[in-house]
Design a protein around this motif. Structure first.
Motif, PDB file in Angstrom:
ATOM      1  N   GLY A  92       0.827  -1.201   0.000  1.00 12.01           N
ATOM      2  CA  GLY A  92       0.000   0.000   0.000  1.00 12.01           C
ATOM      3  C   GLY A  92       0.860   1.249   0.000  1.00 12.01           C
ATOM      4  O   GLY A  92       2.092   1.174   0.032  1.00 12.01           O
ATOM      5  N   PRO A  93       0.248   2.414  -0.027  1.00 14.97           N
ATOM      6  CA  PRO A  93       1.010   3.680  -0.030  1.00 14.97           C
ATOM      7  C   PRO A  93       1.919   3.837   1.176  1.00 14.97           C
ATOM      8  O   PRO A  93       2.963   4.494   1.094  1.00 14.97           O
ATOM      9  CB  PRO A  93      -0.084   4.750  -0.042  1.00 14.97           C
ATOM     10  N   ASP A  94       1.536   3.228   2.295  1.00 17.78           N
ATOM     11  CA  ASP A  94       2.329   3.344   3.520  1.00 17.78           C
ATOM     12  C   ASP A  94       3.203   2.128   3.779  1.00 17.78           C
ATOM     13  O   ASP A  94       3.778   1.998   4.861  1.00 17.78           O
ATOM     14  CB  ASP A  94       1.413   3.575   4.725  1.00 17.78           C
ATOM     15  N   GLY A  95       3.279   1.230   2.800  1.00 15.33           N
ATOM     16  CA  GLY A  95       4.121   0.051   2.977  1.00 15.33           C
ATOM     17  C   GLY A  95       3.322  -1.245   2.992  1.00 15.33           C
ATOM     18  O   GLY A  95       2.161  -1.296   2.575  1.00 15.33           O
ATOM     19  N   PRO A  96       3.932  -2.318   3.486  1.00 18.81           N
ATOM     20  CA  PRO A  96       3.333  -3.652   3.415  1.00 18.81           C
ATOM     21  C   PRO A  96       2.084  -3.820   4.285  1.00 18.81           C
ATOM     22  O   PRO A  96       1.999  -3.270   5.385  1.00 18.81           O
ATOM     23  CB  PRO A  96       4.456  -4.569   3.894  1.00 18.81           C
ATOM     24  N   VAL A  97       1.141  -4.610   3.767  1.00 19.58           N
ATOM     25  CA  VAL A  97      -0.094  -4.955   4.475  1.00 19.58           C
ATOM     26  C   VAL A  97      -0.253  -6.470   4.405  1.00 19.58           C
ATOM     27  O   VAL A  97      -0.254  -7.054   3.316  1.00 19.58           O
ATOM     28  CB  VAL A  97      -1.326  -4.274   3.841  1.00 19.58           C
ATOM     29  N   ILE A  98      -0.392  -7.119   5.549  1.00 15.04           N
ATOM     30  CA  ILE A  98      -0.496  -8.583   5.602  1.00 15.04           C
ATOM     31  C   ILE A  98      -1.946  -9.003   5.387  1.00 15.04           C
ATOM     32  O   ILE A  98      -2.860  -8.466   6.019  1.00 15.04           O
ATOM     33  CB  ILE A  98       0.022  -9.097   6.957  1.00 15.04           C
ATOM     34  N   ILE A  99      -2.158  -9.975   4.486  1.00 15.70           N
ATOM     35  CA  ILE A  99      -3.512 -10.439   4.165  1.00 15.70           C
ATOM     36  C   ILE A  99      -3.587 -11.965   4.287  1.00 15.70           C
ATOM     37  O   ILE A  99      -2.597 -12.627   4.571  1.00 15.70           O
ATOM     38  CB  ILE A  99      -3.937  -9.997   2.748  1.00 15.70           C
ATOM     39  N   ASP A 100      -4.799 -12.490   4.046  1.00 13.91           N
ATOM     40  CA  ASP A 100      -5.060 -13.939   3.972  1.00 13.91           C
ATOM     41  C   ASP A 100      -4.676 -14.654   5.264  1.00 13.91           C
ATOM     42  O   ASP A 100      -3.603 -15.243   5.384  1.00 13.91           O
ATOM     43  CB  ASP A 100      -4.325 -14.573   2.783  1.00 13.91           C
ATOM     44  N   LEU A 101      -5.638 -14.676   6.205  1.00 10.66           N
ATOM     45  CA  LEU A 101      -5.356 -15.231   7.530  1.00 10.66           C
ATOM     46  C   LEU A 101      -6.253 -16.388   7.955  1.00 10.66           C
ATOM     47  O   LEU A 101      -6.362 -16.652   9.160  1.00 10.66           O
ATOM     48  CB  LEU A 101      -5.452 -14.109   8.569  1.00 10.66           C
ATOM     49  N   PRO A 102      -6.913 -17.118   7.058  1.00  8.08           N
ATOM     50  CA  PRO A 102      -7.780 -18.197   7.541  1.00  8.08           C
ATOM     51  C   PRO A 102      -7.027 -19.333   8.205  1.00  8.08           C
ATOM     52  O   PRO A 102      -7.611 -20.117   8.950  1.00  8.08           O
ATOM     53  CB  PRO A 102      -8.498 -18.676   6.270  1.00  8.08           C
ATOM     54  N   GLN A 103      -5.730 -19.453   7.952  1.00  6.35           N
ATOM     55  CA  GLN A 103      -4.945 -20.522   8.540  1.00  6.35           C
ATOM     56  C   GLN A 103      -4.141 -20.060   9.757  1.00  6.35           C
ATOM     57  O   GLN A 103      -3.260 -20.784  10.230  1.00  6.35           O
ATOM     58  CB  GLN A 103      -3.995 -21.134   7.508  1.00  6.35           C
ATOM     59  N   ALA A 104      -4.426 -18.873  10.281  1.00  7.72           N
ATOM     60  CA  ALA A 104      -3.698 -18.372  11.450  1.00  7.72           C
ATOM     61  C   ALA A 104      -3.783 -19.376  12.594  1.00  7.72           C
ATOM     62  O   ALA A 104      -4.842 -19.940  12.864  1.00  7.72           O
ATOM     63  CB  ALA A 104      -4.267 -17.023  11.887  1.00  7.72           C
ATOM     64  N   VAL A 105      -2.654 -19.608  13.263  1.00  7.61           N
ATOM     65  CA  VAL A 105      -2.610 -20.641  14.299  1.00  7.61           C
ATOM     66  C   VAL A 105      -2.278 -20.043  15.658  1.00  7.61           C
ATOM     67  O   VAL A 105      -1.678 -18.970  15.767  1.00  7.61           O
ATOM     68  CB  VAL A 105      -1.576 -21.746  13.958  1.00  7.61           C
ATOM     69  N   SER A 106      -2.644 -20.776  16.688  1.00 10.85           N
ATOM     70  CA  SER A 106      -2.323 -20.394  18.061  1.00 10.85           C
ATOM     71  C   SER A 106      -0.862 -20.715  18.337  1.00 10.85           C
ATOM     72  O   SER A 106      -0.430 -21.867  18.206  1.00 10.85           O
ATOM     73  CB  SER A 106      -3.225 -21.155  19.037  1.00 10.85           C
ATOM     74  N   ALA A 107      -0.102 -19.719  18.731  1.00 12.75           N
ATOM     75  CA  ALA A 107       1.321 -19.936  18.991  1.00 12.75           C
ATOM     76  C   ALA A 107       1.542 -20.865  20.177  1.00 12.75           C
ATOM     77  O   ALA A 107       2.496 -21.642  20.192  1.00 12.75           O
ATOM     78  CB  ALA A 107       2.013 -18.592  19.235  1.00 12.75           C
ATOM     79  N   ALA A 108       0.663 -20.786  21.172  1.00 16.30           N
ATOM     80  CA  ALA A 108       0.830 -21.595  22.376  1.00 16.30           C
ATOM     81  C   ALA A 108       0.156 -22.954  22.267  1.00 16.30           C
ATOM     82  O   ALA A 108       0.534 -23.887  22.981  1.00 16.30           O
ATOM     83  CB  ALA A 108       0.287 -20.843  23.594  1.00 16.30           C
ATOM     84  N   GLY A 109      -0.834 -23.092  21.382  1.00 19.82           N
ATOM     85  CA  GLY A 109      -1.626 -24.313  21.358  1.00 19.82           C
ATOM     86  C   GLY A 109      -1.359 -25.242  20.198  1.00 19.82           C
ATOM     87  O   GLY A 109      -1.976 -26.302  20.105  1.00 19.82           O
ATOM     88  N   ASN A 110      -0.442 -24.884  19.307  1.00 22.69           N
ATOM     89  CA  ASN A 110      -0.193 -25.705  18.126  1.00 22.69           C
ATOM     90  C   ASN A 110       1.245 -26.214  18.156  1.00 22.69           C
ATOM     91  O   ASN A 110       2.189 -25.437  18.265  1.00 22.69           O
ATOM     92  CB  ASN A 110      -0.437 -24.882  16.853  1.00 22.69           C
ATOM     93  N   ASN A 111       1.406 -27.536  18.067  1.00 20.16           N
ATOM     94  CA  ASN A 111       2.741 -28.130  18.135  1.00 20.16           C
ATOM     95  C   ASN A 111       3.627 -27.754  16.957  1.00 20.16           C
ATOM     96  O   ASN A 111       4.852 -27.910  17.028  1.00 20.16           O
ATOM     97  CB  ASN A 111       2.634 -29.657  18.212  1.00 20.16           C
ATOM     98  N   ASN A 112       3.015 -27.278  15.868  1.00 17.54           N
ATOM     99  CA  ASN A 112       3.778 -26.877  14.683  1.00 17.54           C
ATOM    100  C   ASN A 112       4.082 -25.385  14.661  1.00 17.54           C
ATOM    101  O   ASN A 112       4.605 -24.871  13.672  1.00 17.54           O
ATOM    102  CB  ASN A 112       3.002 -27.243  13.411  1.00 17.54           C
ATOM    103  N   ALA A 113       3.738 -24.680  15.740  1.00 21.35           N
ATOM    104  CA  ALA A 113       3.811 -23.219  15.725  1.00 21.35           C
ATOM    105  C   ALA A 113       5.224 -22.715  15.439  1.00 21.35           C
ATOM    106  O   ALA A 113       5.415 -21.807  14.617  1.00 21.35           O
ATOM    107  CB  ALA A 113       3.317 -22.664  17.065  1.00 21.35           C
ATOM    108  N   ARG A 114       6.226 -23.280  16.088  1.00 17.93           N
ATOM    109  CA  ARG A 114       7.597 -22.791  15.880  1.00 17.93           C
ATOM    110  C   ARG A 114       8.032 -23.002  14.437  1.00 17.93           C
ATOM    111  O   ARG A 114       8.641 -22.115  13.830  1.00 17.93           O
ATOM    112  CB  ARG A 114       8.544 -23.503  16.828  1.00 17.93           C
TER     113      ARG A 114
END
Length: 284
Positions: A177-199
């Motif tokens: 965007g005009p102000d720089g990067p914008v992160i999109i597409d988050l349906p697969q967002a995972v829990s950092a504390a609850g998912n064994n694959n998080a790291r």
């Protein structure tokens, strides 16, 4: 243009006034540019997914909250009801993540509501008002690549500070965007504390961005942001604005592979000698 089936209820309810054009279409959703009053926004219409797709999502769904134990059991057994619940959880994950990250100050498209399987959100544009290009589609000078890399690393750390990892981050789901990067597409967002694959997912997200931007600034390949932020997260010391350096002290102690292999060989020889002794005793 002809109004897509999924958007007709939003027009009937006055949520949007006009469908202007399609923006993109993928396996999981189609996105349209729409008008809501005087505002131009985008509408993400989620598609119903087949059983095959649910199997591919297992690693992302681990650690996600569901409505109750009945729903959790049904999802685990992949019954028809369970698949519907998993479908709803998959769609709701992006909505929940967008609201959480927007509140946390992460630069994502601002959400404006979720209606009948349709996510209404900000349309990210370039300086001329056209649909913003993806990060992987633009050429950068080295200074800009370095600056955007630092910015994106801080954005990933800010996400992690509120317990989320994108899970599928790359230069093709970051808009410019005009102000720089914008992160999109988050349906697969995972829990950092609850998912064994998080790291692993965090390292993959950071690695994807780093490799892409290192085309313009090769020294970025020598940074270790994922390891740095994960160590801070595990220690409870990662905050939204924690300064990052990209440096990390790895454990230099290496496994003595030769000694391990020799121990295995010695154990096998000892077992063989004992077995030979037992055979000799029986025969004697």
């Amino acid at each position: 243009m002809k109004i897509p089936h999924g958007l007709q209820p939003l027009i009937d309810d006055g949520v949007i006034d006009q469908v202007l054009r399609p923006l993109k279409s993928g396996k999981e959703a189609s996105v349209y540019v729409v008008r809501s009053g005087e505002d131009i926004r985008c509408a993400k219409v989620y598609k119903d997914m087949a059983q095959r797709s649910f199997q591919q999502r297992v690693q992302y769904q681990e650690g996600r909250k569901v409505r109750g134990s009945r729903e959790a059991r049904a999802m685990g057994k992949s019954t028809r009801f369970g698949r519907r619940e998993a479908e709803a959880a998959w769609k709701n994950a992006e909505v929940d993540a967008l609201y959480l990250l927007d509140d946390a100050g992460v630069r994502v498209p601002k959400p404006y509501g979720y209606f009948n399987g349709v996510l209404l959100m900000e349309l990210v544009t370039d300086e001329e008002g056209q649909s913003a290009p993806r990060l992987g589609e633009v050429d950068l000078d080295p200074d800009t690549a370095r600056a955007w890399h630092r910015y994106l690393m801080q954005q990933v750390a800010r996400m992690l500070s509120v317990g989320l990892i994108h899970g599928d981050l790359s230069a093709y789901n970051v808009l410019v965007g005009p102000d720089g990067p914008v992160i999109i597409d988050l349906p697969q967002a995972v829990s950092a504390a609850g998912n064994n694959n998080a790291r692993f997912m965090l390292r993959r997200d950071v690695g994807n961005l780093t490799i892409s931007l290192a085309r313009f600034a090769p020294e970025l390949l020598d940074t270790h942001y994922a390891e740095e932020m994960w160590a801070l997260f595990e220690q409870g010391g990662l905050q939204a604005d924690t300064p990052l350096t990209g440096e990390f002290a790895f454990d230099e102690r290496e496994a003595d592979v030769d000694s391990v292999m020799q121990s295995i060989i010695d154990a096998r020889e000892e077992a063989l000698i004992r077995e030979q002794g037992r055979v000799a005793a029986r025969e004697g």
